[in-house]
Enzyme design. Structure first.
Site: not given
Ligand code: 3PG
Length: 410
Positions: A151, A267
């Site tokens: 992030k 994903h």
């Molecule tokens: C994912 O790819 O699952 C999300 O981007 C998770 O992000 P977060 O842990 O900040 O909610």
């Protein structure tokens, strides 16, 4: 209108001769009639009786309603409807999840379960490494895998991005990954990012810690193998695909490519557009079944209602099951829990997921008051506590990073 009586309710379909789908239906039609409408539309029928439809064609290729009760109907599609050298998962979906969703007589229809015969499963690659292979790569036989999503999800240049990965590895994480929206943007091109991350992962390994990072190569169908090559040539230890935006065929192309010997992280971005409405769409367990067929090694299945994303707990449990139960010899896939997680949520999460899970936190690592390394440590400590069956608050008393995380988020 074609006579629906033309289709007979048949309760004794051979599961090796049919692809069997279970649907829930919301409609003014009675459930058997609704089921027959679906069976007609998706096999040999249409809105009227075609004069070209012979008894033989109907008998051999027509879908059959095998059970109809309450709002549930089970429909068997003959395996021959899926035969041929080309077609694959796109064809499976066009049949079992095609026009039926738009039928005006059905207010809502949801594909909730997919059962595939061995003859069909045998034609697909399935996971090349799977849950066990992933654990082997990481030399982590029992504990949950613990990961992060770098992030902010976009914006970091390659060097800073790789520094994040390194810091999280120093904190003890086994996994990290690109976010679903990051691929090859100008501010963080794939080649440079993979290079930098690979260097840091090698360094971590020299320092005694094994970690892998999933590089997102989601792109157009004609480019995805090239993107995989680019990542592998630069040392990628894991690839990642947004399976619903890319398509199952993109995932399958990667799984079938013999030069790709790293695990594929899957994903499910965009899934809620398909899975969220309880009366309509396709359930996550069905998507999970197709991901396993196409060859994913790990798949996001949800956080059992503890994280930031909408959850339907029963379906999340079923999703985990379709990834890990017997499926005609296919390897199991690692379920991934991700989205709004932080260390304080880990005990509840593991209670529901069990230990065969990859737990990931982006904000729940990078948002730690002392930064990424401390955030990673806190997440690892939470997983260790839950794995050992120790109360997290008690564990936090002599684990500073966890203590600070709980103070911030609980
Ligand atoms: C994912 O790819 O699952 C999300 O981007 C998770 O992000 P977060 O842990 O900040 O909610």
């Amino acid at each position: 209108m074609m006579s629906i009586d033309y289709l007979a309710l048949d309760e004794k379909l051979d599961p090796e001769e049919y692809v069997i789908c279970e649907y829930t239906v919301k409609s003014d039609l009675d459930i058997e009639t609704a089921g027959k409408r679906i069976a007609e539309e998706e096999s040999t029928g249409t809105w009227t009786h075609p004069t070209t439809l012979s008894d033989d064609i109907f008998k051999n290729y027509g879908a059959k309603v095998t059970e109809a009760e309450g709002n549930r109907v089970r429909i068997g599609y003959p395996v021959i409807d899926f035969s041929g050298e080309i077609g694959g998962i796109p064809q499976i979906l066009s049949i079992i999840a095609g026009n039926l969703f738009g039928l005006d007589t059905l207010e809502g229809v949801r594909l909730v379960k997919l059962e595939l015969p061995k003859t069909i499963v045998d034609g697909y690659p399935g996971p090349q490494l799977g849950l066990k292979g992933l654990r082997k790569v990481l030399d982590r036989p029992e504990k949950p895998l613990v990961g992060t999503i770098v992030k902010p999800k976009i914006g970091l240049p390659p060097k800073e991005f790789a520094d994040y990965v390194y810091e999280s590895g120093k904190g003890g994480l086994t996994n990290s990954k690109d976010d679903e929206t990051l691929v090859d943007q100008d501010f963080c091109p794939l080649e440079d990012r993979v290079n930098e991350v690979s260097e840091r992962l090698d360094l971590l390994e020299e320092e005694g810690h094994i970690m892998i990072h999933a590089h997102n190569i989601s792109t157009n169908g004609h480019e995805i193998l090239e993107a995989a090559d680019l990542a592998l040539d630069n040392g990628a230890r894991q690839l990642m695909v947004d399976v619903l935006t890319v398509g199952f065929s993109g995932l399958q192309a990667l799984a079938e490519d013999e030069s790709i010997d790293v695990p594929i992280h899957v994903h499910r971005a965009m899934h809620a557009a398909i899975t969220k409405n309880p009366d309509h769409g396709i359930s996550m367990p069905v998507i999970g079944t197709l991901v396993r067929l196409a060859g994913g090694d790990a798949l996001h299945t949800g956080t059992y209602g503890v994280g930031k994303m909408h959850a339907e707990i029963t379906e999340e449990i079923e999703s985990k099951e379709v990834l890990t139960e017997k499926m005609h010899g296919l390897k199991k896939i690692m379920p991934v829990s991700s989205g709004g997680l932080h260390p304080g949520l880990v005990p509840d999460l593991i209670e529901m997921s069990g230990t065969d899970v990859q737990i990931q936190a982006g904000g729940g690592v990078s948002g730690h008051p002392d930064g990424v390394k401390a955030g990673a440590k806190a997440l690892v400590q939470a997983v260790d506590a839950a794995f050992e069956g120790i109360d997290i608050t008690e564990y936090a008393e002599d684990h500073e990073e966890l203590k600070k995380a709980l103070e911030k988020w609980m």
